[in-house]
Design a protein around this motif. Structure first.
Motif, PDB file in Angstrom:
ATOM      1  N   GLU A 167     -14.602   2.406  44.922  1.00 22.56           N
ATOM      2  CA  GLU A 167     -14.546   1.030  44.409  1.00 22.56           C
ATOM      3  C   GLU A 167     -13.711   0.960  43.137  1.00 22.56           C
ATOM      4  O   GLU A 167     -12.963  -0.005  42.920  1.00 22.56           O
ATOM      5  CB  GLU A 167     -15.966   0.513  44.156  1.00 22.56           C
ATOM      6  N   LYS A 206      -5.889  -2.903  42.715  1.00 25.71           N
ATOM      7  CA  LYS A 206      -5.751  -4.356  42.622  1.00 25.71           C
ATOM      8  C   LYS A 206      -5.143  -4.762  41.286  1.00 25.71           C
ATOM      9  O   LYS A 206      -4.283  -5.652  41.221  1.00 25.71           O
ATOM     10  CB  LYS A 206      -7.130  -5.011  42.802  1.00 25.71           C
ATOM     11  N   GLU A 207      -5.585  -4.090  40.198  1.00 24.34           N
ATOM     12  CA  GLU A 207      -5.020  -4.384  38.885  1.00 24.34           C
ATOM     13  C   GLU A 207      -3.541  -4.022  38.830  1.00 24.34           C
ATOM     14  O   GLU A 207      -2.738  -4.746  38.244  1.00 24.34           O
ATOM     15  CB  GLU A 207      -5.801  -3.631  37.802  1.00 24.34           C
ATOM     16  N   ARG A 237     -10.329  -1.209  42.618  1.00 25.92           N
ATOM     17  CA  ARG A 237     -10.108  -2.136  41.498  1.00 25.92           C
ATOM     18  C   ARG A 237      -8.819  -1.798  40.763  1.00 25.92           C
ATOM     19  O   ARG A 237      -8.054  -2.684  40.378  1.00 25.92           O
ATOM     20  CB  ARG A 237     -11.297  -2.087  40.527  1.00 25.92           C
TER      21      ARG A 237
END
Length: 361
Positions: free
Chosen positions: A127, A134-135, A131
């Motif tokens: 996870e 995605k950033e 993240r």
């Protein structure tokens, strides 16, 4: 994720420990009971039956005992396999939840506690990586957006003024020079922005090599103030330097100069007009502390936390007239950390303070 040997053998020992104990108990109980029954039968038959018949009777007894023992072992093995299959199904269900964001924690049987801990750690890492990806994707999109916005403004001005020069045949010489001067300024601004965007690849913490030399930090700060006099005069700013006469610092001179230049440039850009900028340098045992303080709008905590991010600028409109691409402070932080130092920002009562701590050697 790498498991140590103890973790790898934990499930195996958990599965077979009970099986071995049960098999041993069954064997002891079966053959112990058979042995006692054999002694009792032998004593009984010795008294009441002919001796030659005794041998066959005890053999029958042990044959029955072996059959019963075999049945018990089969039953225990079946239970073991059933439990193994149940664990497999449980682990299969757990792996299905590994990337399910609606499940925060995966629970397994107590016997699978070690595996449950490892699976949940793997889930957290996955996870976290998702993240981070995605950033990074958002940063890439921001970069494209900033490039389009920041490069378009000076480019549009250059095109506009050159178009005027082409279309207006009766333009005066004075106005022609003015338009050419503005076009040149905007083109130079465009070049500065392009060079600044290239800095993000040059100042990558993974491939920078520092060239250490010993410098006089006080002289470097004095030279910096002299170079910034024109910018200071534009806003009627007073810059004061408070430092000992000769502070010797072992560092990469070019990169530390880049840091100090970025911080002073930032202070000039965001300072109120007719105010004062203070630069102080002080030695503390084996470190030196450099502080830049200027008068400006008080920054909220949210902006302070993001002030060292790449492509982040304090002006929400991202005007390219004065500020850069938002790389100056990000690059400064990387350089300071490469020197095993720290840089922090504080803002209160309409003052912004940047504090740098560097090892002297």
């Amino acid at each position: 994720m790498k498991l140590n040997k103890k973790d790898k053998n934990y499930l195996l020992s958990t599965l077979f420990r009970g099986y071995v104990i049960q098999c041993a108990a069954c064997s002891v109980l079966t053959f112990g009971s058979t042995f006692l029954l054999g002694i009792m039968a032998e004593e009984f038959l010795r008294r009441y039956v002919l001796h030659y018949y005794l041998y066959y009777r005890t053999v029958y007894l042990y044959i029955v005992a072996v059959i019963m023992w075999g049945v018990c072992i089969i039953v225990l093995t079946y239970r073991l396999l059933k439990k193994v299959v149940a664990y497999v199904y449980e682990l299969q269900a757990a792996t299905g939840k590994l990337f399910d964001q609606t499940v925060s924690y995966i629970e397994l049987s107590p016997e699978l506690g070690e595996i449950a801990a490892n699976i949940n750690q793997l889930k957290q890492e996955a996870e976290g990586n998702a993240r981070l990806a995605k950033e990074n994707e958002q940063r890439k999109n921001d970069l494209i957006m900033y490039l389009a916005h920041d490069l378009k403004t000076p480019l549009s001005s250059v095109i506009g003024y050159l178009t005027l020069l082409r279309d207006e045949s009766q333009i005066s010489e004075e106005l022609r020079k003015k338009y050419l001067s503005i076009s040149l300024d905007k083109a130079e601004r465009l070049e500065d922005l392009i060079n600044e965007f290239f800095e993000i690849t040059r100042f990558n913490i993974s491939n920078i090599t520092l060239q250490y030399t010993k410098i006089n930090l006080t002289r470097l700060l004095e030279q910096l103030l002299y170079e910034f006099k024109p910018m200071l005069n534009e806003k009627n700013l007073q810059c004061n330097l408070c430092a000992a006469d000769d502070i010797m610092l072992r560092c990469d001179a070019d990169k530390i100069q880049r840091v100090l230049d970025n911080l002073l440039r930032n202070a000039v850009i965001y300072s109120f007009e007719n105010t004062e900028i203070t630069i102080s340098a002080q030695c503390q045992e084996d470190t030196v502390s450099i502080i830049f303080c200027n008068h400006s709008d008080t920054l909220p905590e949210e902006k302070l936390n993001r002030i060292f991010e790449q492509f982040y600028r304090l002006d929400a409109a991202r005007s390219t007239g004065s500020g850069g691409a938002g790389l100056g402070l990000a690059i400064a932080k990387q350089i300071v950390e490469l020197h095993n130092g720290t840089i922090v920002a504080e803002s209160q009562e309409e003052q912004i303070k940047f504090s740098i701590t560097l090892p002297l050697s």
